[in-house]
Every structure is written in structure tokens, then in C-alpha cells.
Design a protein around this motif. Sequence first.
Motif, PDB file in Angstrom:
ATOM      1  N   HIS A 260       2.781  -9.047  -3.234  1.00  0.00           N
ATOM      2  CA  HIS A 260       1.933  -8.300  -2.316  1.00  0.00           C
ATOM      3  C   HIS A 260       0.674  -9.071  -1.927  1.00  0.00           C
ATOM      4  O   HIS A 260      -0.092  -9.510  -2.788  1.00  0.00           O
ATOM      5  CB  HIS A 260       1.542  -6.965  -2.952  1.00  0.00           C
ATOM      6  CG  HIS A 260       0.572  -6.167  -2.139  1.00  0.00           C
ATOM      7  ND1 HIS A 260       0.961  -5.368  -1.090  1.00  0.00           N
ATOM      8  CD2 HIS A 260      -0.783  -6.062  -2.223  1.00  0.00           C
ATOM      9  CE1 HIS A 260      -0.112  -4.793  -0.573  1.00  0.00           C
ATOM     10  NE2 HIS A 260      -1.174  -5.183  -1.235  1.00  0.00           N
TER      11      HIS A 260
ATOM     12  N   THR B 116       5.475  -8.172  -7.350  1.00  0.00           N
ATOM     13  CA  THR B 116       4.025  -7.969  -7.413  1.00  0.00           C
ATOM     14  C   THR B 116       3.592  -7.352  -8.728  1.00  0.00           C
ATOM     15  O   THR B 116       2.589  -7.756  -9.312  1.00  0.00           O
ATOM     16  CB  THR B 116       3.575  -7.059  -6.257  1.00  0.00           C
ATOM     17  OG1 THR B 116       3.945  -7.668  -5.024  1.00  0.00           O
ATOM     18  CG2 THR B 116       2.074  -6.855  -6.267  1.00  0.00           C
TER      19      THR B 116
ATOM     20  N   GLY C 146      -1.380  -2.720  -4.372  1.00  0.00           N
ATOM     21  CA  GLY C 146       0.043  -3.011  -4.326  1.00  0.00           C
ATOM     22  C   GLY C 146       0.755  -2.970  -5.651  1.00  0.00           C
ATOM     23  O   GLY C 146       1.967  -3.171  -5.706  1.00  0.00           O
TER      24      GLY C 146
END
Length: 208
Positions: free
Chosen positions: A77, A149, A177
Motif C-alpha cells: 500500500h 501491506t 492501509g
Amino acid sequence: YLPARFVAEALGYMVEWDSEHNIVLAYPRGEEKPDISEVIDYVDREVPQEPVEEQSDNEEPVEFSGKPLNPNEYEAHDGWAIPYEFKQPGASRMDVTVEELRQNPVVMGSNGGKIIYDVDVQQDMVYVKQFATSHAPAVLILAKGNNVTAQRANTLKKYSSNTFTHGYYVSYDTRPGTDTKIEDVTHIMLLYSNQALAVENPLYKGDN
């Protein structure tokens, strides 16, 4: 690279080392030293442990046997880094189910430095039964397909004995994220050296 103390002091902060709790404390010069007792309690608190089903004597650990891994096929992310382990020479990925892992724990690393025995996936926690020569928990990733992520570091915690079960929180609010719902996670990935053990998430509810 600049020493953090010098930068903080140049910006008008007092910097102190708390040797009892191994904490660096920085606060605006001229103000009273803040009360950090709640922070210390939070840092020192134990991650809740939950027993994982005991392994039978018939289980035989197997050596990690993965397929070559291309880090360019993964994403993180908004600039968050692809895991270090993915970029190492000979990086590889091995896919297993929870049932397969419980029947045959996986030995990771050329020196056998880590063994993964079991992964118990709950709504808020993922519990991993493991052995580590370093006595430190493995790095864990909650992968959403090729999105890696949501990386859960092994923390600074070390256990006094092997094997041990370490609990990883599913949801973090500290980084954009990375707030994660377990039903969106396709694989629980455990990293060691240049190896990624991808365990299928039994609670995944997506289509991919």
C-alpha cells in the motif's frame, strides 16, 4: 543517517534514556516530564496466548520446498516496502493448508533455524506454534492476494523456551492501509531467510 537525539534536541526537545524500561523519552524543553506509566504498561503487557492443539508423535517435519518468488508480482500500500525476504537471492514461496501443516510441520532456513508447527486463525488474533533458534517469533504477513501491506513484525519479544506459541493481532490502526479484517486475508505468510510459507486462511470469505 543522523542520531535521533541530536535531531530532537535541535528541535527543542529534551531526550532521556529510561534504562529500567529501555525507552527513549523525548518531550518539549521547559515542560514537565510526562507520565508514561500507561505507555510502559501497554508495552510490557503480554500478548494473549491461546493453546494450540497438541501435535501427535507421528508428525514428521518436512523441509521447506517452494517455487521461485518474483517480488515484482507483489504490491504494498502506498509505497510500503515489499518484504526484505522476497528480494533475497533464491527467494521462494511454499503454499500449504492448515491441515497439511499440522500433519507435517515445515522446517525453514538452510540451517533449520525455524519450524512452523501450526497456525490457528481467529477473528482478532493469529496464533502460530513455532520453534526458533533465536527464540524470536517469525515475521507474519496477512496477505490479500498479492497485496503484502499488512506486515506484522516479530516484535522484540523473545521466549525463554522452544517451542512457543505467539499471538499476532489481526488489525492495526497505526499505519494507513494496514487495518485488516481476517475474512479478507487469503494467506497467512510466515517469513524466514529467503523463504515465505503461505498458509491458506480457513476464514477467507472472498472470491479470489
